[in-house]
Design a protein around this motif. Structure first.
Motif, mmCIF file in Angstrom:
data_model
loop_
_atom_site.group_PDB
_atom_site.id
_atom_site.type_symbol
_atom_site.label_atom_id
_atom_site.label_comp_id
_atom_site.label_asym_id
_atom_site.label_seq_id
_atom_site.Cartn_x
_atom_site.Cartn_y
_atom_site.Cartn_z
ATOM 1 N N SER A 87 -3.780 -7.680 -6.739
ATOM 2 C CA SER A 87 -3.595 -6.304 -7.191
ATOM 3 C C SER A 87 -3.138 -6.313 -8.650
ATOM 4 O O SER A 87 -3.048 -7.361 -9.297
ATOM 5 N N ASP A 131 0.825 -1.218 0.000
ATOM 6 C CA ASP A 131 0.000 0.000 0.000
ATOM 7 C C ASP A 131 0.853 1.260 0.000
ATOM 8 O O ASP A 131 0.491 2.271 -0.639
ATOM 9 N N ALA A 177 -3.267 -0.245 -9.949
ATOM 10 C CA ALA A 177 -3.413 0.270 -8.581
ATOM 11 C C ALA A 177 -2.444 1.412 -8.292
ATOM 12 O O ALA A 177 -2.636 2.146 -7.315
ATOM 13 N N PHE A 178 -1.434 1.589 -9.130
ATOM 14 C CA PHE A 178 -0.498 2.702 -8.944
ATOM 15 C C PHE A 178 -1.121 3.969 -9.530
ATOM 16 O O PHE A 178 -1.813 3.913 -10.543
ATOM 17 N N LEU A 190 1.915 -9.083 -8.160
ATOM 18 C CA LEU A 190 0.705 -8.306 -7.876
ATOM 19 C C LEU A 190 -0.552 -9.174 -7.988
ATOM 20 O O LEU A 190 -1.470 -9.071 -7.158
ATOM 21 N N GLN A 210 2.150 1.819 -3.493
ATOM 22 C CA GLN A 210 1.114 2.175 -4.466
ATOM 23 C C GLN A 210 0.558 3.581 -4.252
ATOM 24 O O GLN A 210 -0.464 3.941 -4.826
#
Length: 314
Positions: free
Chosen positions: A213, A184, A217-218, A208, A187
């Motif tokens: 993920s 998290d 997500a970035f 990921l 990201q």
């Protein structure tokens, strides 16, 4: 027309008899006679007067013999050129960009110091599948690749090198904390990644997916094949990247970058030299492999007796 007939004509003209011509060319006298007869039928002209004192060129024969000598001279020049070409020292190699950036300059420096008489050197950067394709098609003498996926390597000789460690890198001002970080936290930053086909991107995507993920997500994604640009951008605090530690050794030591890892992420990929089995004994290729060993400092890339052609899986 095969030039052996012209060669027979020239030797016959120089010796003046079929018997001596046969000895020089290691033929039977009958074979020499048949070749001269073939030429006379081909040109529709008598080439020799068969006098009791020996063979004498006719006027037409004298004209043809000059052309024949010129053709044979050209053929010999071509043979000599091809022989020189085949004896020249040439090396064509392909490597993935990480090895090419982190290690190839030092490898080539050592190699060229030992082979100052090298006539031709070609090296190309390419993704693993492209490197193997070029090797199979004869475009390259050998390839050095990093990879994390199964490749079609059956029938090729695989010499493992030290495994390559990939890490997340970020500038100190991002304040990501210690080496171990939560996904998290990463990201929250723009990600610099390679294009599709690169094993570092493939490995990141696999990691990921394992935790549910994805790259989306970035908050931002920059695709770049310029590793130096990626490193300088991350060093300036513009984002993070998942990259080989070997590329940023100096920056990590200087403290301008920090390395981070996500627990349970796979961070290791294979690195190997790949070539055809029948070429492993060639002196020039062995010398190049020795130079890789010197730079890697492990002794792992010497062509050893126990190394065997790959079965297609790594």
């Amino acid at each position: 027309m095969e030039t052996r007939y012209l060669k027979t004509l020239v030797v016959a003209a120089e010796t003046g008899n079929f018997s001596r011509t046969a000895e020089i060319l290691n033929l039977t006298q009958s074979a020499v006679s048949q070749r001269i007869k073939f030429l006379e039928e081909h040109f529709g002209q008598q080439l020799f007067d068969r006098a009791s004192t020996g063979l004498v060129l006719t006027r037409i024969g004298a004209r043809i013999i000059g052309k024949a000598r010129a053709i044979l001279t050209r053929e010999q020049e071509l043979r000599d050129e091809l022989e020189r070409f085949s004896s020249e020292k040439r090396l064509s190699l392909c490597c993935t960009p990480t090895f090419g950036t982190a290690y190839l300059p030092r490898v080539l420096n050592r190699f060229l110091l030992q082979n100052a008489d090298l006539d031709d050197l070609k090296f190309i950067f390419a993704q693993p599948d492209q490197a193997i394709k070029g090797l199979l098609e004869g475009d390259f003498d050998l390839a050095v690749i990093e990879y994390c996926q199964d490749l079609e390597l059956e029938g090729l000789f695989i010499q493992p090198l030290p495994e390559d460690e990939l890490v997340f890198i970020g500038a100190p001002q991002l304040d990501l904390g210690e080496e171990a970080v939560h996904l998290d936290d990463l990201q929250r930053h723009r990600l610099y990644a390679r294009r599709d086909g690169c094993s570092s991107k493939r490995l990141l995507q696999q990691n990921l997916e394992k935790v549910g993920s994805s790259l989306s997500a970035f908050p931002g994604l920059v695709i770049s094949d310029d590793l130096r640009l990626t490193i300088s951008s991350v060093e300036a605090g513009n984002g993070i990247s998942f990259i080989s530690r070997s590329l940023v050794v100096e920056q990590l030591a200087a403290g301008t970058l920090r390395a981070h890892r996500v627990p349970d992420f796979r961070q290791i990929r294979c690195r190997s030299v790949v070539l055809h089995p029948h070429r492993t004994a060639e002196p020039l290729l062995r010398t190049f492999l020795d130079c890789i060993e010197d730079v890697c400092g492990t002794g792992s890339c010497t062509l050893a007796a126990e190394a065997v052609p790959a079965d297609g899986r790594q």
